[in-house]
Design a protein around this motif. Structure first.
Motif, short mmCIF file in Angstrom:
data_model
loop_
_atom_site.label_atom_id
_atom_site.label_comp_id
_atom_site.label_asym_id
_atom_site.label_seq_id
_atom_site.Cartn_x
_atom_site.Cartn_y
_atom_site.Cartn_z
N ASP A 79 81.29 47.50 -13.79
CA ASP A 79 80.26 46.46 -13.69
C ASP A 79 80.78 45.23 -12.95
O ASP A 79 80.07 44.62 -12.14
N ALA A 80 82.04 44.87 -13.24
CA ALA A 80 82.64 43.71 -12.57
C ALA A 80 82.80 43.97 -11.08
O ALA A 80 82.58 43.06 -10.25
N ILE A 81 83.19 45.18 -10.72
CA ILE A 81 83.33 45.53 -9.30
C ILE A 81 81.97 45.46 -8.60
O ILE A 81 81.85 44.93 -7.49
N LYS A 82 80.95 46.02 -9.25
CA LYS A 82 79.61 45.99 -8.64
C LYS A 82 79.13 44.57 -8.45
O LYS A 82 78.58 44.23 -7.39
N LEU A 132 86.30 54.36 -22.42
CA LEU A 132 85.20 54.46 -21.45
C LEU A 132 84.43 53.15 -21.37
O LEU A 132 84.01 52.74 -20.28
N LYS A 133 84.25 52.49 -22.50
CA LYS A 133 83.52 51.22 -22.51
C LYS A 133 84.23 50.18 -21.65
O LYS A 133 83.59 49.45 -20.88
N TYR A 134 85.55 50.11 -21.77
CA TYR A 134 86.30 49.14 -20.99
C TYR A 134 86.30 49.49 -19.50
O TYR A 134 86.20 48.60 -18.64
N LEU A 135 86.38 50.77 -19.18
CA LEU A 135 86.33 51.19 -17.78
C LEU A 135 84.95 50.92 -17.18
O LEU A 135 84.83 50.55 -16.01
N ASN A 136 83.91 51.10 -17.99
CA ASN A 136 82.56 50.75 -17.52
C ASN A 136 82.45 49.26 -17.25
O ASN A 136 81.74 48.83 -16.33
N ASP A 158 86.58 54.89 -10.77
CA ASP A 158 85.66 56.03 -10.89
C ASP A 158 86.42 57.29 -11.30
O ASP A 158 85.93 58.09 -12.11
N ASN A 159 87.62 57.47 -10.74
CA ASN A 159 88.43 58.63 -11.10
C ASN A 159 88.85 58.57 -12.57
O ASN A 159 88.85 59.60 -13.27
N LYS A 160 89.18 57.39 -13.04
CA LYS A 160 89.58 57.23 -14.45
C LYS A 160 88.40 57.50 -15.38
O LYS A 160 88.56 58.11 -16.45
N SER A 189 73.21 57.99 -19.84
CA SER A 189 74.47 57.27 -19.64
C SER A 189 75.56 57.90 -20.49
O SER A 189 75.41 58.02 -21.70
N PRO A 190 76.68 58.33 -19.89
CA PRO A 190 77.77 58.92 -20.68
C PRO A 190 78.23 58.01 -21.82
O PRO A 190 78.48 58.49 -22.93
N LEU A 191 78.33 56.71 -21.57
CA LEU A 191 78.77 55.79 -22.62
C LEU A 191 77.74 55.71 -23.74
O LEU A 191 78.08 55.85 -24.92
N HIS A 192 76.48 55.49 -23.41
CA HIS A 192 75.44 55.41 -24.43
C HIS A 192 75.30 56.74 -25.17
O HIS A 192 75.04 56.77 -26.37
N ARG A 193 75.48 57.84 -24.44
CA ARG A 193 75.36 59.16 -25.04
C ARG A 193 76.42 59.38 -26.11
O ARG A 193 76.12 59.82 -27.21
N ILE A 194 77.67 59.04 -25.78
CA ILE A 194 78.73 59.29 -26.75
C ILE A 194 78.63 58.31 -27.91
O ILE A 194 78.94 58.65 -29.06
N GLU A 195 78.17 57.09 -27.67
CA GLU A 195 77.96 56.15 -28.77
C GLU A 195 76.88 56.68 -29.72
O GLU A 195 77.01 56.57 -30.95
N TYR A 196 75.84 57.28 -29.16
CA TYR A 196 74.77 57.85 -29.97
C TYR A 196 75.28 59.04 -30.79
O TYR A 196 74.99 59.16 -31.99
#
Length: 247
Positions: free
Chosen positions: A238-241, A230-234, A201-203, A147-154
């Protein structure tokens, strides 16, 4: 030529002497090939602080980056200091955020094939416990790096910067935009929500590109700002899904 020298290896709350020479791994790091002076049986469940290409017990070339040898049933716990990239045999330098998704998945499956507790079901209870530990480490590494988000947090965590759940956005324009998008998600029809999904997705792709660049430059403050974005965009994704699932 590298000269042998002494290192210390943590073993079940004891410390033993081991000789080694550095070996270049495929990820560009050096690993240590240990020749444990303790008996083979007593070294089975040591805690390795660095990874080797060959089995410390029988000398066979290991099939993965893990301290797991199917040839002689050697298995060892992995110290927390070893990076997730090293656990899965992936390069950390020059850019730990740039991960080949296909290679990551392949290395994960290879690692789980030899470390999964089911593969050690007929071994001793202590070996099964170590296998569970190694398998859990492999799972954690894959979850973080896939996950890009989890990866950058790590990556930020490894560089002394934590991202918190309540980290605020400092971009007022983005805050306003996120609030508007969330309202539209609740009220919009299918066509509008699909448009919002594409825009979001583009953002996300743009922010991921920014993070890739800032990590390469080791600009950690800029990276953290982008990670929060990125966290907020994710969260929007999630809300869209969830909205689409309920339509």
């Amino acid at each position: 030529m590298f000269r042998p020298f002494l290192v210390r290896v943590v073993k079940d709350f004891a410390v033993v002497q081991a000789t080694h020479r550095p070996l270049a791994l495929s990820n560009g790091y050096y690993a240590r090939a240990f020749t444990d002076k303790a008996s083979s049986s007593s070294s089975r469940h040591s805690v390795v602080t660095s990874l080797t290409k060959t089995c410390p017990a029988c000398g066979t070339i290991l099939p993965t980056a893990l301290p797991v040898c199917p040839n002689c049933n050697y298995i060892a716990r992995i110290h927390d200091s070893i990076s997730y990239h090293d656990i899965l045999g992936l390069p950390y330098e020059p850019n730990p955020f740039a991960v080949d998704a296909a290679l990551l998945k392949r290395r994960f499956l290879e690692a789980q094939r030899i470390s999964h507790p089911d593969a050690w079901a007929t071994k001793s209870e202590s070996q099964q416990d170590v296998a569970l530990h190694v398998s859990n480490m492999v799972n954690a590494a894959y979850k973080a790096l896939s996950s890009p988000l989890h990866r950058i947090e790590y990556i930020l965590q490894r560089n002394g910067l934590e991202t918190e759940e309540a980290d605020p956005l400092e971009d007022l324009e983005l805050i306003s935009e996120i609030m508007e998008v969330r309202e539209e998600i609740e009220a919009g029809d299918l066509e509008r929500i699909r448009t919002l999904e594409e825009d979001n997705d583009n953002k996300i792709r743009q922010v991921v590109s920014t993070i890739t660049k800032s990590v390469a430059e080791k600009n950690w403050e800029e990276t953290k700002v982008a990670a929060v974005r990125l966290k907020y965009l994710n969260g929007i994704a999630d809300a869209i899904k969830q909205r689409l699932d309920n339509m």
